[in-house]
Design an enzyme around this catalytic site. Structure first.
Site, mmCIF file in Angstrom:
data_model
loop_
_atom_site.group_PDB
_atom_site.id
_atom_site.type_symbol
_atom_site.label_atom_id
_atom_site.label_comp_id
_atom_site.label_asym_id
_atom_site.label_seq_id
_atom_site.Cartn_x
_atom_site.Cartn_y
_atom_site.Cartn_z
ATOM 1 N N ASN A 209 0.886 -1.244 -0.029
ATOM 2 C CA ASN A 209 -0.041 0.058 -0.051
ATOM 3 C C ASN A 209 0.868 1.215 0.009
ATOM 4 O O ASN A 209 2.030 1.108 -0.015
ATOM 5 C CB ASN A 209 -0.914 0.027 1.292
ATOM 6 C CG ASN A 209 -0.079 -0.264 2.477
ATOM 7 O OD1 ASN A 209 0.503 0.763 2.765
ATOM 8 N ND2 ASN A 209 -0.183 -1.246 3.123
ATOM 9 N N PHE A 323 -4.932 3.095 14.749
ATOM 10 C CA PHE A 323 -5.157 3.942 13.552
ATOM 11 C C PHE A 323 -6.330 3.393 12.690
ATOM 12 O O PHE A 323 -6.451 2.139 12.494
ATOM 13 C CB PHE A 323 -4.053 4.302 12.856
ATOM 14 C CG PHE A 323 -3.151 5.429 13.384
ATOM 15 C CD1 PHE A 323 -2.336 5.221 14.822
ATOM 16 C CD2 PHE A 323 -2.864 6.774 12.843
ATOM 17 C CE1 PHE A 323 -1.540 6.062 15.074
ATOM 18 C CE2 PHE A 323 -2.282 7.738 13.438
ATOM 19 C CZ PHE A 323 -1.351 7.396 14.641
HETATM 20 O O1 PMT Z 1 2.558 6.061 6.709
HETATM 21 P P1 PMT Z 1 2.211 7.613 5.954
HETATM 22 O O2 PMT Z 1 2.171 7.863 4.805
HETATM 23 O O3 PMT Z 1 2.742 8.594 7.153
HETATM 24 O O4 PMT Z 1 0.434 7.393 6.462
HETATM 25 C C1 PMT Z 1 -0.115 7.411 7.553
HETATM 26 C C2 PMT Z 1 -1.309 6.297 7.577
HETATM 27 C C3 PMT Z 1 -2.392 6.627 6.909
HETATM 28 C C4 PMT Z 1 -0.527 4.700 7.245
HETATM 29 C C5 PMT Z 1 -1.718 6.014 9.356
HETATM 30 O O5 PMT Z 1 -1.932 7.352 9.644
HETATM 31 C C6 PMT Z 1 -2.812 5.257 9.389
HETATM 32 O O6 PMT Z 1 -3.935 5.508 9.357
HETATM 33 N N1 PMT Z 1 -2.256 3.955 9.663
HETATM 34 C C7 PMT Z 1 -3.284 2.952 9.952
HETATM 35 C C8 PMT Z 1 -3.479 2.088 8.558
HETATM 36 C C9 PMT Z 1 -4.614 0.792 8.505
HETATM 37 O O7 PMT Z 1 -3.940 -0.036 8.198
HETATM 38 O O8 PMT Z 1 -5.736 1.391 8.943
HETATM 39 P P2 PMT Z 1 -6.747 0.089 9.113
HETATM 40 O O9 PMT Z 1 -8.008 0.839 9.255
HETATM 41 O O10 PMT Z 1 -6.833 -0.865 7.842
HETATM 42 O O11 PMT Z 1 -6.435 -0.602 10.485
HETATM 43 C C10 PMT Z 1 -6.982 -0.365 11.524
HETATM 44 C C11 PMT Z 1 -5.755 -0.607 12.572
HETATM 45 O O12 PMT Z 1 -5.698 -2.128 12.718
HETATM 46 C C12 PMT Z 1 -4.664 -0.061 12.311
HETATM 47 O O13 PMT Z 1 -3.976 0.543 13.539
HETATM 48 C C13 PMT Z 1 -3.584 -1.014 11.630
HETATM 49 O O14 PMT Z 1 -2.376 -0.891 12.124
HETATM 50 C C14 PMT Z 1 -4.252 -2.520 12.426
HETATM 51 N N2 PMT Z 1 -4.248 -3.668 11.730
HETATM 52 C C15 PMT Z 1 -4.865 -3.822 10.380
HETATM 53 C C16 PMT Z 1 -4.922 -4.950 9.859
HETATM 54 C C17 PMT Z 1 -4.025 -5.887 10.472
HETATM 55 N N3 PMT Z 1 -3.999 -7.044 9.863
HETATM 56 N N4 PMT Z 1 -3.379 -5.755 11.695
HETATM 57 C C18 PMT Z 1 -3.390 -4.824 12.392
HETATM 58 O O15 PMT Z 1 -2.902 -4.605 13.462
#
Ligand code: PMT
Length: 400
Positions: A209, A323
């Site tokens: 991504n 996040f």
């Molecule tokens: O890296 P940059 O370019 O500075 O951009 C920042 C960002 C947009 C990446 C950051 O601000 C952000 O939003 N990070 C989380 C991205 C994400 O994966 O979001 P999600 O909504 O898909 O996941 C929710 C949460 O679960 C996140 O904290 C993620 O780390 C976690 N997760 C998701 C999937 C997975 N298999 N395991 C996880 O732990």
């Protein structure tokens, strides 16, 4: 108010150098031990004796002065400083710092320093707006340097525009804020995940991504600056990780899962800023996949949800901050993740909104609490946002 604080005040060669005298006096009156370093150009504008009289300390102007205990000046000042403030910061010192040039006492001290550094640029508008200077400022912000934007107004060169040294009370307040923050995370261990995972298809291709790792690295850097021990679990990024963090490199979501769970019990606070792949190719080919049929079907399987697992195993003293990167229904989706993953806080960003896309230096977020409270923050640099997030998380940790 600033008793027992050691501040190195760097003065570079701009007309605003004379204003630094008042700042040196104010800081000294507030109880700080102020050591002044003047560049050669600064001494053309104001004499060292002025600062010596105002601070009651010798003023440092030469690179090769031996101090007591055989420590050279730049190392001694760099290690003793709680904060280094550069007033005014000329285009020259910004350029040198942004590119690692160390050719005098001030620039070597800055490179040797691991403490917070506050830069107060002041210069002619044309110089300030020059894309080279702006690129240097952006690079320095990215590296975690604190920068106060110059004020707009009448300049000594006769022009009007941005480039004036900001009001001294604004600089003084910023110094106070930074000094208070210097050790408020001391004694805490913080785990940060950053970057976008890469899920391999074959030896040369992967699914990933657009995460740059900037948000996660900014959090890691801010926590380090505020005294925390930092474990940074990073997917590949194009950036150098912050010095002082224990860095663990991973590629795949599965590897991130293993490393996070291995180290999680040490963490008081976890920031899951990484963009983790939700699906990964079921099989990774040993050799490059050859072009054959018109349609190639890829079988994907779900990756472990790392944050969900952490939420299940959360220890009583731990704070989990997730996040949510959303493209629609920001609040609704973020609230669902907050509850499902048993989080203490979620930072929600709409990654389609200009100013908060992946890879940008800035972000626009809503911070959502389990009781439904929401704090909406305006667009700001990720380096600044990281400190806001730390400010909001610390009281949660103190309540545990
Ligand atoms: O890296 P940059 O370019 O500075 O951009 C920042 C960002 C947009 C990446 C950051 O601000 C952000 O939003 N990070 C989380 C991205 C994400 O994966 O979001 P999600 O909504 O898909 O996941 C929710 C949460 O679960 C996140 O904290 C993620 O780390 C976690 N997760 C998701 C999937 C997975 N298999 N395991 C996880 O732990």
């Amino acid at each position: 108010m600033l008793t027992e604080k050691f501040i190195t005040l760097g003065i570079t060669g701009g007309i605003a150098a004379y204003k630094a005298a008042e700042l040196a006096s104010t800081l000294t009156q507030a109880g700080a031990e102020v050591h002044v370093i003047m560049t050669r150009a600064a001494q053309k504008f104001i004499r060292p004796i002025t600062f010596q009289a105002l601070t009651g300390q010798p003023v440092h102007t030469a690179m090769f002065t031996r101090l007591t205990g055989w420590r050279v000046a730049h190392v001694d000042l760099a290690t003793r400083s709680d904060l280094i403030v550069i007033v005014p910061a000329t285009a020259n010192i910004l350029g040198k710092l942004a590119h690692g040039i160390a050719d005098d006492l001030l620039s070597t001290t800055l490179l040797a320093a691991t403490c917070l550094v506050l830069l107060c640029p002041a210069m002619n508008t044309g110089m300030y707006q020059n894309p080279i200077v702006q690129a240097n400022i952006n690079r320095l912000k990215e590296l975690g340097y604190c920068i106060i934007e110059p004020a707009t107004g009448w300049l000594a060169c006769g022009q009007e525009g941005p480039g004036r040294l900001p009001a001294l009370d604004l600089i003084f307040n910023q110094i106070k804020d930074l000094l208070i923050k210097i050790s408020d995370w001391q004694g805490l261990t913080v785990m940060v995940t950053a970057g976008g995972t890469k899920e391999p298809l074959d030896p040369i291709r992967h699914i990933s991504n657009r995460s740059s790792g900037k948000m996660g690295y900014a959090l890691a850097r801010a926590a380090l600056k505020r005294g925390a021990q930092v474990i940074l679990i990073s997917a590949p990024t194009g950036m150098s990780p912050p010095a002082g963090a224990k860095v663990i490199w991973v590629e795949r979501a599965r590897e991130m899962y293993e490393q996070v769970l291995t180290h999680a019990s040490k963490a008081d606070v976890v920031f899951k800023a990484a963009a983790v792949a939700d699906y990964s190719p079921r099989f990774t080919a040993n050799q490059k996949i050859k072009k054959k049929d018109e349609v190639y079907l890829l079988e994907l399987e779900k990756t472990p949800d790392i944050l969900f697992e952490l939420g299940q195993r959360k220890q009583p003293h731990q704070i989990l901050v997730g996040f949510a990167a959303e493209t629609e229904n920001l609040e609704e989706n973020a609230r669902r993740k907050l509850a499902q993953k048993n989080l203490d806080l979620i930072v929600a960003n709409d990654v389609t909104q200009p100013g908060s896309e992946f890879g940008q230096d800035t972000n626009i977020v809503k911070i959502i609490y389990p009781d439904g409270k929401i704090i909406s923050l305006p667009q700001m640099e990720k380096t600044v946002l990281a400190h806001h997030i730390l400010d909001l998380v610390l009281p949660l940790r103190l309540k545990k």
